[in-house]
Design an enzyme around this catalytic site. Sequence first.
Site, PDB file in Angstrom:
ATOM      1  CG  ASP A  86      41.392 -74.216  25.897  1.00 36.79           C
ATOM      2  OD1 ASP A  86      42.206 -73.373  25.482  1.00 36.79           O
ATOM      3  OD2 ASP A  86      40.938 -75.098  25.228  1.00 36.79           O
ATOM      4  CG  HIS A 125      47.600 -78.518  19.963  1.00 36.58           C
ATOM      5  ND1 HIS A 125      46.221 -78.706  19.645  1.00 36.58           N
ATOM      6  CD2 HIS A 125      47.168 -77.920  21.431  1.00 36.58           C
ATOM      7  CE1 HIS A 125      45.263 -78.325  20.323  1.00 36.58           C
ATOM      8  NE2 HIS A 125      45.798 -77.818  21.383  1.00 36.58           N
ATOM      9  CE  LYS A 155      45.654 -74.651  19.444  1.00 32.56           C
ATOM     10  NZ  LYS A 155      44.383 -73.767  19.696  1.00 32.56           N
ATOM     11  CG  HIS A 206      44.048 -78.100  26.970  1.00 27.11           C
ATOM     12  ND1 HIS A 206      45.386 -78.550  26.568  1.00 27.11           N
ATOM     13  CD2 HIS A 206      43.623 -77.218  26.018  1.00 27.11           C
ATOM     14  CE1 HIS A 206      45.613 -77.948  25.371  1.00 27.11           C
ATOM     15  NE2 HIS A 206      44.417 -77.323  24.834  1.00 27.11           N
ATOM     16  CG  HIS A 251      46.586 -74.163  27.299  1.00 20.97           C
ATOM     17  ND1 HIS A 251      47.007 -72.948  27.410  1.00 20.97           N
ATOM     18  CD2 HIS A 251      45.695 -74.507  26.246  1.00 20.97           C
ATOM     19  CE1 HIS A 251      46.168 -72.372  26.682  1.00 20.97           C
ATOM     20  NE2 HIS A 251      45.148 -73.093  26.230  1.00 20.97           N
ATOM     21  CG  ASP A 252      46.871 -73.755  23.006  1.00 22.10           C
ATOM     22  OD1 ASP A 252      46.719 -75.076  23.266  1.00 22.10           O
ATOM     23  OD2 ASP A 252      46.097 -72.592  23.050  1.00 22.10           O
TER      24      ASP A 252
END
Length: 422
Positions: free
Chosen positions: A367, A314, A289, A338, A285-286
């Site tokens: 999260d 992001h 980033k 998210h 999910h990140d």
Amino acid sequence: MQQSSDETNHVTQGMSVDVGRAALTVTKALDYVGIDDKSHGRRVGLICHRLAHHLGWEKTRRHFILIAGMLHDCGVSSTTVHQKLADEMEWEGAEEHCIRGDQFLQSFPPFSIFATAVKYHHTRWQDLPETLDRETREYANLIFFADRLDVAYASFILNHPYHEALLSRKKIISELTPYAGLLFSVEFHQAAERAIQKDSFWLELRDEYLDDAIMEALSSEDYEVSLSFDEIESLGELISQVVDAKSPYTHYHSLRVADVAYTLSGLAGLPPYERRLLRLSGLLHDVGKLRTPDEILEKPGALNEHEIAQMRSHPLDSKRVLKSLFPNNQIAKWASEHHEKLDGSGYPFGWKGDQIDFPTRILSIADIFQALCQKRPYRHRLLIDEVLEIMDEMNAEGKIDTSVYTLLKANKDELYNIAIRM
């Protein structure tokens, strides 16, 4: 969510993955680390491939070095490290990201064959271990040479129009000439002197031509493998390690978000295939980033409006990568949403209410929960009651799903232990 038995079997049993295309997608994610220069890994791969032609390597070796070259910086998560790589021909500590890259690639079987070349890609030609076979020595050193050649090229085009590379090809290659026979094989430098005479060598390094050139090269060799879902998850875990290594304050964040989401989805009664897809989405999910500067992620105080604006891109960066890697399921959608909130105050889409599906609501709560449980640069790890106090307020404001949050509270100790597990 309904899913056919064919789709269920597809997810449960795994899927076929083209290793070259997977490497290209992973490299695009890794190239986010460069901030301003978002194509270094892909350019190095293509340069390796073009030089391999002039070295007379056969097709299978050219295909191998293209993929290895693209993946060479998979051990770099930090924009600070990336800047050192861009600024200096050699620098103390360069081997750290090589060793980390070797470890990452070893953890995903289809990429493990490239690991040794990546491990030694900043080792001088004369210093490569005698225990390595000749092919591996050549792979590692060609990556080193291509990497430094691309740095010279990238430095040039920072201050010149792209087309002027055609007029300054000798000047660009001359930056590496003093190191031939020392850092690099003389043979590789000679091959480069021949390769750079072609206009296409320079033109294909431009972003508008780069991916087409790589895809054309990849299509020359069929390298599709059938992966079990366990192996697909190992790819997700590999990428999550790269993402989480970006800052000491995000170590294990993606893995623990994935585990919390998986457990919560089980408590909520989601079917097994959907739970595994959601866990994979949590792992990834990140990924966007990687594009966020280190100083923002590690800032000890509140972010200013400009830093917040950078952070808020992001999720869409994640979506772009995951849509390419997993085009036929919901992984990219869940990951990119998210940070949405039920009251419409989230980002990047500002969805509200029924616009946010149930798996996304689970991932969002996972999260938030894990981030609050984890030590951050501006605070220590919160105790479970402190975490719930904050989330109680979010629930009262209608930002998160009450039914999912109720499950979390009812299983708070189990989920807290998952969230803080090292």
